[in-house]
Enzyme design. Structure first.
Site, PDB file in Angstrom:
ATOM      1  N   TYR A  34       0.822  -1.221   0.000  1.00 52.58           N
ATOM      2  CA  TYR A  34       0.000   0.000   0.000  1.00 52.58           C
ATOM      3  C   TYR A  34       0.851   1.263   0.000  1.00 52.58           C
ATOM      4  O   TYR A  34       0.495   2.263  -0.635  1.00 52.58           O
ATOM      5  CB  TYR A  34      -1.001  -0.003   1.169  1.00 52.58           C
TER       6      TYR A  34
ATOM      7  N   GLN B 256     -15.858   3.030  -6.800  1.00 50.46           N
ATOM      8  CA  GLN B 256     -15.184   1.912  -6.134  1.00 50.46           C
ATOM      9  C   GLN B 256     -13.713   2.271  -5.920  1.00 50.46           C
ATOM     10  O   GLN B 256     -12.979   1.516  -5.295  1.00 50.46           O
ATOM     11  CB  GLN B 256     -15.264   0.656  -7.003  1.00 50.46           C
TER      12      GLN B 256
ATOM     13  N   VAL C   5     -10.237   4.057  -4.672  1.00 56.16           N
ATOM     14  CA  VAL C   5      -9.759   4.590  -3.402  1.00 56.16           C
ATOM     15  C   VAL C   5      -8.866   5.817  -3.624  1.00 56.16           C
ATOM     16  O   VAL C   5      -8.416   6.439  -2.665  1.00 56.16           O
ATOM     17  CB  VAL C   5      -9.025   3.504  -2.579  1.00 56.16           C
TER      18      VAL C   5
ATOM     19  N   HIS D 249     -15.341   1.757  -1.405  1.00 60.96           N
ATOM     20  CA  HIS D 249     -14.255   0.863  -0.992  1.00 60.96           C
ATOM     21  C   HIS D 249     -13.183   1.565  -0.164  1.00 60.96           C
ATOM     22  O   HIS D 249     -12.054   1.074  -0.081  1.00 60.96           O
ATOM     23  CB  HIS D 249     -13.629   0.190  -2.223  1.00 60.96           C
TER      24      HIS D 249
ATOM     25  N   ASN E  67     -16.796   1.515 -21.410  1.00 61.19           N
ATOM     26  CA  ASN E  67     -15.670   0.610 -21.160  1.00 61.19           C
ATOM     27  C   ASN E  67     -15.159   0.134 -22.521  1.00 61.19           C
ATOM     28  O   ASN E  67     -15.938  -0.349 -23.337  1.00 61.19           O
ATOM     29  CB  ASN E  67     -16.157  -0.597 -20.327  1.00 61.19           C
TER      30      ASN E  67
HETATM   31  N1  APR Z   1     -11.855   3.851 -19.715  1.00 64.94           N
HETATM   32  C1  APR Z   1     -12.869   3.060 -19.283  1.00 64.94           C
HETATM   33  N2  APR Z   1     -12.688   1.811 -18.845  1.00 64.94           N
HETATM   34  C2  APR Z   1     -11.438   1.331 -18.823  1.00 64.94           C
HETATM   35  C3  APR Z   1     -10.319   2.082 -19.262  1.00 64.94           C
HETATM   36  C4  APR Z   1     -10.576   3.403 -19.719  1.00 64.94           C
HETATM   37  N3  APR Z   1      -9.585   4.186 -20.145  1.00 64.94           N
HETATM   38  N4  APR Z   1      -9.204   1.324 -19.106  1.00 64.94           N
HETATM   39  C5  APR Z   1      -9.597   0.150 -18.593  1.00 64.94           C
HETATM   40  N5  APR Z   1     -10.945   0.136 -18.427  1.00 64.94           N
HETATM   41  C6  APR Z   1     -11.794  -0.926 -17.879  1.00 64.94           C
HETATM   42  C7  APR Z   1     -11.276  -2.329 -18.075  1.00 64.94           C
HETATM   43  O1  APR Z   1     -11.698  -2.840 -19.342  1.00 64.94           O
HETATM   44  C8  APR Z   1     -11.943  -3.062 -16.901  1.00 64.94           C
HETATM   45  O2  APR Z   1     -13.205  -3.586 -17.298  1.00 64.94           O
HETATM   46  O3  APR Z   1     -11.837  -0.733 -16.479  1.00 64.94           O
HETATM   47  C9  APR Z   1     -12.139  -1.964 -15.870  1.00 64.94           C
HETATM   48  C10 APR Z   1     -11.284  -2.085 -14.627  1.00 64.94           C
HETATM   49  O4  APR Z   1     -11.640  -3.235 -13.950  1.00 64.94           O
HETATM   50  P1  APR Z   1     -11.037  -3.613 -12.512  1.00 64.94           P
HETATM   51  O5  APR Z   1      -9.559  -3.506 -12.560  1.00 64.94           O
HETATM   52  O6  APR Z   1     -11.659  -4.915 -12.152  1.00 64.94           O
HETATM   53  O7  APR Z   1     -11.544  -2.455 -11.579  1.00 64.94           O
HETATM   54  P2  APR Z   1     -12.895  -2.326 -10.769  1.00 64.94           P
HETATM   55  O8  APR Z   1     -14.057  -2.834 -11.546  1.00 64.94           O
HETATM   56  O9  APR Z   1     -12.930  -0.935 -10.255  1.00 64.94           O
HETATM   57  O10 APR Z   1     -12.620  -3.320  -9.554  1.00 64.94           O
HETATM   58  C11 APR Z   1     -13.568  -3.407  -8.552  1.00 64.94           C
HETATM   59  O11 APR Z   1     -12.213  -4.785  -7.165  1.00 64.94           O
HETATM   60  O12 APR Z   1     -10.009  -5.126  -6.647  1.00 64.94           O
HETATM   61  C12 APR Z   1     -11.229  -4.680  -6.178  1.00 64.94           C
HETATM   62  O13 APR Z   1     -11.750  -3.119  -4.490  1.00 64.94           O
HETATM   63  C13 APR Z   1     -11.128  -3.256  -5.739  1.00 64.94           C
HETATM   64  O14 APR Z   1     -12.519  -1.376  -6.267  1.00 64.94           O
HETATM   65  C14 APR Z   1     -11.916  -2.529  -6.804  1.00 64.94           C
HETATM   66  C15 APR Z   1     -12.927  -3.572  -7.212  1.00 64.94           C
END
Ligand code: APR
Length: 264
Positions: free
Chosen positions: A76, A113, A115, A130, A232
């Site tokens: 972290y 979601q 942080v 989160h 997305n």
């Molecule tokens: N614009 C829009 N979407 C994007 C971009 C962009 N420039 N770049 C990537 N993405 C999309 C990816 O295709 C993916 O579907 O963002 C998404 C990110 O997914 P995750 O990494 O899973 O993030 P998130 O959905 O916020 O995760 C949820 O999981 O790890 C835990 O607590 C953590 O808050 C997090 C939660």
């Protein structure tokens, strides 16, 4: 920039703008993807450098902290250093401008979601589901711990990797973040559920829609009659979407705002 976008995408953005301009209550859920264009890796991205052999999902858990607090704390601290100098991108800015300019006609509730504090830096009012990367608390007595990280990012701070202990009970200090398997903060979740259940349009931006309960907010909105828009570049398991805008948030959001402004 417009020339590079496909006519299909532009048509979908226009359709979304038309829908949004006619509706009153908007709920936006953002995930790691909205901060990707600011240089913050998403959770499903492979980690780099010292941490390339670890998966975020294996470090962001209470069990990982109980097993090896030094490891999780130093991850972290590394993430804080990585995020400290990052700034909002056009998607954060467009959302903040929209939220600030929303009149009696429209109400925009922003839930994240993430942080990081890039929505706040852009000027938004946002509910964090989160937790907050810049806050700490005791892992034992839960008392807030105020030190260098006090709620907002600061690129001048060096984040020390040694573990800290609580002045009240000697427990280890941990980031005030919701880890896998932990409950969401009750008030933030209530705000999110209310906004999702009562909105006319729900917009999901930059989330993989894999992590519950946040991923269930779109379903709640849909069950209550809302239309669903997803921004997305990659497909997600979200099957209830009415309009998919398959491009980066930093490209789509300013374009969406432009088309909405033309309709008003
Ligand atoms: N614009 C829009 N979407 C994007 C971009 C962009 N420039 N770049 C990537 N993405 C999309 C990816 O295709 C993916 O579907 O963002 C998404 C990110 O997914 P995750 O990494 O899973 O993030 P998130 O959905 O916020 O995760 C949820 O999981 O790890 C835990 O607590 C953590 O808050 C997090 C939660």
């Amino acid at each position: 920039m417009l020339a590079e976008l496909s006519p299909a995408l532009i048509a979908h953005v226009q359709k979304a703008a038309k829908l949004l301009a006619a509706q009153q209550r908007i709920c936006v859920l953002t995930g790691a993807g909205i901060s990707a264009e600011s240089g913050i890796p998403t959770f499903r991205d492979k980690q780099t450098g010292l941490w390339e052999n670890y998966r975020a999902e294996d470090l962001a858990t209470p069990n990982a902290f109980a097993r090896d607090p030094e490891l999780v704390w130093s991850w972290y601290q590394w993430r804080r250093q990585l995020v400290a100098d990052k700034t909002p991108n056009p998607a954060h800015v467009a959302l903040a401008q929209w939220q600030q300019s929303a009149s009696n006609h429209q109400q925009l509730t922003l839930i994240t979601q993430n942080v990081d504090d890039l929505h706040e830096q852009a000027g938004s009012t946002v509910t964090h589901l989160h937790g907050n990367l810049w806050r700490n608390r005791c892992s034992q007595c839960q008392a807030p711990y105020e030190d260098q990280a006090q709620g907002m990012s600061d690129s001048n701070i060096r984040f020390d990797e040694s573990l800290l202990t609580c002045p009240h009970c000697d427990g280890y200090i941990r980031p005030d973040i919701v880890w896998f398997g932990e409950s969401l903060p009750a008030q933030a979740w209530q705000t999110a559920e209310d906004a999702a259940a009562h909105c006319d349009v729900f917009i999901s931006i930059g989330t993989s829609s894999l992590v519950y309960p946040a991923a269930g907010l779109a379903q709640l909105a849909k069950q209550n009659g809302a239309k669903i828009i997803e921004i997305n570049p990659d497909p997600t398991p979200n099957t209830i979407v009415d309009i998919t805008l398959a491009e980066k948030a930093g490209v789509v959001m300013p374009l969406l705002m432009k088309h909405m402004a033309e309709l008003s």
